[in-house]
Design a protein around this motif. Structure first.
Motif, mmCIF file in Angstrom:
data_model
loop_
_atom_site.group_PDB
_atom_site.id
_atom_site.type_symbol
_atom_site.label_atom_id
_atom_site.label_comp_id
_atom_site.label_asym_id
_atom_site.label_seq_id
_atom_site.Cartn_x
_atom_site.Cartn_y
_atom_site.Cartn_z
ATOM 1 N N ASN A 89 0.809 -1.216 0.000
ATOM 2 C CA ASN A 89 0.000 0.000 0.000
ATOM 3 C C ASN A 89 0.844 1.269 0.000
ATOM 4 O OD1 ASN A 89 -2.410 -1.376 -0.105
ATOM 5 N ND2 ASN A 89 -2.724 -1.381 2.104
ATOM 6 N N ILE A 90 2.031 1.197 0.607
ATOM 7 C CA ILE A 90 2.933 2.356 0.555
ATOM 8 C C ILE A 90 3.267 2.684 -0.895
ATOM 9 C CG2 ILE A 90 5.291 3.144 1.028
ATOM 10 C CD1 ILE A 90 5.158 1.664 3.680
ATOM 11 N N GLN A 91 3.634 1.653 -1.656
ATOM 12 C CA GLN A 91 3.976 1.875 -3.066
ATOM 13 C C GLN A 91 2.779 2.406 -3.843
ATOM 14 O OE1 GLN A 91 6.626 -1.426 -4.754
ATOM 15 N NE2 GLN A 91 5.689 -2.410 -2.977
ATOM 16 N N ALA A 92 1.604 1.835 -3.574
ATOM 17 C CA ALA A 92 0.408 2.253 -4.297
ATOM 18 C C ALA A 92 0.082 3.722 -4.022
ATOM 19 C CB ALA A 92 -0.764 1.367 -3.888
ATOM 20 N N ARG A 93 0.189 4.133 -2.764
ATOM 21 C CA ARG A 93 -0.158 5.519 -2.430
ATOM 22 C C ARG A 93 0.914 6.496 -2.907
ATOM 23 N NH1 ARG A 93 -2.324 2.861 2.808
ATOM 24 N NH2 ARG A 93 -4.548 2.790 2.328
ATOM 25 N N ILE A 94 2.165 6.077 -2.945
ATOM 26 C CA ILE A 94 3.218 6.923 -3.507
ATOM 27 C C ILE A 94 2.934 7.165 -4.987
ATOM 28 C CG2 ILE A 94 5.656 6.950 -4.190
ATOM 29 C CD1 ILE A 94 6.304 5.638 -1.503
ATOM 30 N N THR A 101 -6.199 -0.066 -3.409
ATOM 31 C CA THR A 101 -5.720 0.621 -2.212
ATOM 32 C C THR A 101 -6.477 1.931 -2.063
ATOM 33 O OG1 THR A 101 -3.507 -0.315 -2.436
ATOM 34 C CG2 THR A 101 -3.715 1.680 -1.108
ATOM 35 N N LYS A 102 -7.030 2.156 -0.895
ATOM 36 C CA LYS A 102 -7.724 3.416 -0.650
ATOM 37 C C LYS A 102 -6.720 4.568 -0.748
ATOM 38 C CE LYS A 102 -11.434 5.010 2.402
ATOM 39 N NZ LYS A 102 -12.121 4.735 3.682
ATOM 40 N N TYR A 103 -7.090 5.567 -1.522
ATOM 41 C CA TYR A 103 -6.225 6.710 -1.807
ATOM 42 C C TYR A 103 -5.058 6.334 -2.720
ATOM 43 C CZ TYR A 103 -9.094 8.586 1.889
ATOM 44 O OH TYR A 103 -10.181 8.943 2.646
ATOM 45 N N ASP A 104 -5.297 5.379 -3.588
ATOM 46 C CA ASP A 104 -4.419 5.134 -4.739
ATOM 47 C C ASP A 104 -5.309 5.114 -5.965
ATOM 48 O OD1 ASP A 104 -2.524 4.344 -6.638
ATOM 49 O OD2 ASP A 104 -2.866 2.241 -6.215
ATOM 50 N N CYS A 105 -5.727 3.919 -6.386
ATOM 51 C CA CYS A 105 -6.624 3.835 -7.545
ATOM 52 C C CYS A 105 -7.947 4.531 -7.274
ATOM 53 C CB CYS A 105 -6.892 2.368 -7.895
ATOM 54 S SG CYS A 105 -5.463 1.487 -8.525
ATOM 55 N N SER A 106 -8.327 4.627 -6.000
ATOM 56 C CA SER A 106 -9.602 5.265 -5.672
ATOM 57 C C SER A 106 -9.501 6.789 -5.727
ATOM 58 C CB SER A 106 -10.048 4.841 -4.268
ATOM 59 O OG SER A 106 -9.170 5.362 -3.285
ATOM 60 N N SER A 107 -8.295 7.316 -5.881
ATOM 61 C CA SER A 107 -8.108 8.765 -5.842
ATOM 62 C C SER A 107 -7.577 9.287 -7.173
ATOM 63 C CB SER A 107 -7.131 9.145 -4.724
ATOM 64 O OG SER A 107 -7.635 8.749 -3.476
ATOM 65 N N ALA A 108 -8.449 9.974 -7.888
ATOM 66 C CA ALA A 108 -8.081 10.620 -9.148
ATOM 67 C C ALA A 108 -9.141 11.670 -9.417
ATOM 68 C CB ALA A 108 -8.010 9.596 -10.276
ATOM 69 N N THR A 136 -1.850 -7.873 -13.045
ATOM 70 C CA THR A 136 -1.049 -7.878 -11.818
ATOM 71 C C THR A 136 -0.864 -6.470 -11.279
ATOM 72 O OG1 THR A 136 1.128 -8.363 -10.879
ATOM 73 C CG2 THR A 136 1.059 -7.852 -13.221
ATOM 74 N N ALA A 137 -0.834 -6.360 -9.946
ATOM 75 C CA ALA A 137 -0.568 -5.063 -9.319
ATOM 76 C C ALA A 137 0.918 -4.747 -9.323
ATOM 77 C CB ALA A 137 -1.095 -5.067 -7.883
ATOM 78 N N GLU A 138 1.755 -5.770 -9.404
ATOM 79 C CA GLU A 138 3.222 -5.622 -9.401
ATOM 80 C C GLU A 138 3.713 -4.782 -8.226
ATOM 81 O OE1 GLU A 138 5.149 -5.808 -13.573
ATOM 82 O OE2 GLU A 138 3.406 -4.509 -13.832
ATOM 83 N N LEU A 139 3.185 -5.078 -7.054
ATOM 84 C CA LEU A 139 3.568 -4.342 -5.851
ATOM 85 C C LEU A 139 4.398 -5.188 -4.888
ATOM 86 C CD1 LEU A 139 0.216 -2.473 -5.093
ATOM 87 C CD2 LEU A 139 2.301 -1.505 -6.086
ATOM 88 N N ARG A 140 4.559 -6.468 -5.211
ATOM 89 C CA ARG A 140 5.315 -7.375 -4.356
ATOM 90 C C ARG A 140 6.604 -7.767 -5.064
ATOM 91 N NH1 ARG A 140 1.657 -11.716 -3.756
ATOM 92 N NH2 ARG A 140 0.579 -10.513 -2.165
ATOM 93 N N PRO A 141 7.714 -7.907 -4.346
ATOM 94 C CA PRO A 141 8.963 -8.318 -4.997
ATOM 95 C C PRO A 141 8.785 -9.634 -5.747
ATOM 96 C CG PRO A 141 9.379 -7.644 -2.743
ATOM 97 C CD PRO A 141 7.893 -7.680 -2.901
#
Length: 260
Positions: A28-33, A72-79, A118-123
């Motif tokens: 979620n850190i990556q998504a919100r960044i 992620t709330k405040y990632d894809c939900s925020s635009a 894929t979200a590609e957020l995990r190593p």
């Protein structure tokens, strides 16, 4: 670093020995960044180009991801606006394939449509990564259900106004090739995640509605966003129905064996 200094703990991805909670928090850190960077570029690119004003940020979550709460709330939900927010994943794939076939210069769209989402957020876990995808994290594996199944769930929940029990009854007929226990498990999984993630719909980006089962609340879907995620009564009724169906299914198998 701030978290480490404050708590003395260092969260890890699950592939590095961390728990599910740690893994999701780091994703979620990556998504919100990503959201913060998108707004930074939207605000400053006109300045870079010597122009005034600012740009709009486009969202990228589709209607099925919103329904499941797979965002992620405040990632894809925020635009500022989401051009595909009311379109199902299956329709998006069909649209990309159609465009790639009609316009030869856009052949890459077919590759995008056919690539595993894929979200590609995990190593990347080299041991689990597939040759086709090149990574080990896929949307459908993360969600515990396919996008095709989400289409069924969405239409039954929104258009047919089904709760857990009535959806189970309908899917028993529609998915007659599956054991009733498996249908029950799928329905329960959907309603759990639908209800536990419903709060995310209070921040979803406005979008054009191309599906009758958009989860966009306040503008399209006026259902509440706080639920008892255990669905105690409804799931108990489903369990009773499964028990009765298992007896019928077992009897049918025995009769078939006798006839054979």
């Amino acid at each position: 670093k701030v978290f480490q200094i404050t708590t003395g703990r260092v969260p890890k991805f699950s592939s590095r020995g961390g728990t599910t909670a740690e893994d999701l928090a780091l994703q979620n850190i990556q998504a919100r960044i990503r959201m913060v960077m998108a707004y930074l570029f939207a605000q400053l690119l006109p300045w870079v180009r010597g122009r005034s004003g600012f740009l709009l940020v486009l969202g990228s979550a589709n209607v099925d991801e919103g329904l499941r709460g797979y965002m992620t709330k405040y990632d894809c939900s925020s635009a500022d606006i989401n051009p595909i927010g009311g379109i199902s994943k299956q329709d998006l794939k069909r649209m990309l394939i159609h465009i790639s076939s009609e316009y030869p210069g856009f052949g890459v769209l077919a590759e995008i449509a056919n690539a595993p989402p894929t979200a590609e957020l995990r190593p990347i876990d080299s041991a689990a990564a597939t040759a086709e995808a090149g990574h080990s994290q896929t949307d459908e594996e993360d969600m515990g259900m396919t996008y095709e199944e989400l289409g069924y769930f969405g239409r039954l929940r929104k258009i047919s106004r089904c709760g857990p029990v009535s959806m189970f009854n309908k899917l028993l007929i529609m998915w007659s090739h599956l054991p009733s226990s498996e249908v029950a498990a799928k329905v329960k999984r959907f309603f759990y995640y639908y209800s536990v993630n419903r709060h995310k719909m209070t921040t979803i980006t406005p979008s054009y509605h191309a599906e009758a089962y958009s989860p966009d609340d306040n503008r399209f879907d006026l259902r509440q966003f706080l639920y008892n995620t255990r669905w105690t009564r409804q799931f108990a009724v489903i369990d009773e129905m499964v028990a009765r169906n298992v007896e019928v299914e077992d009897t049918a198998v025995l009769d078939k064996d006798k006839n054979d």
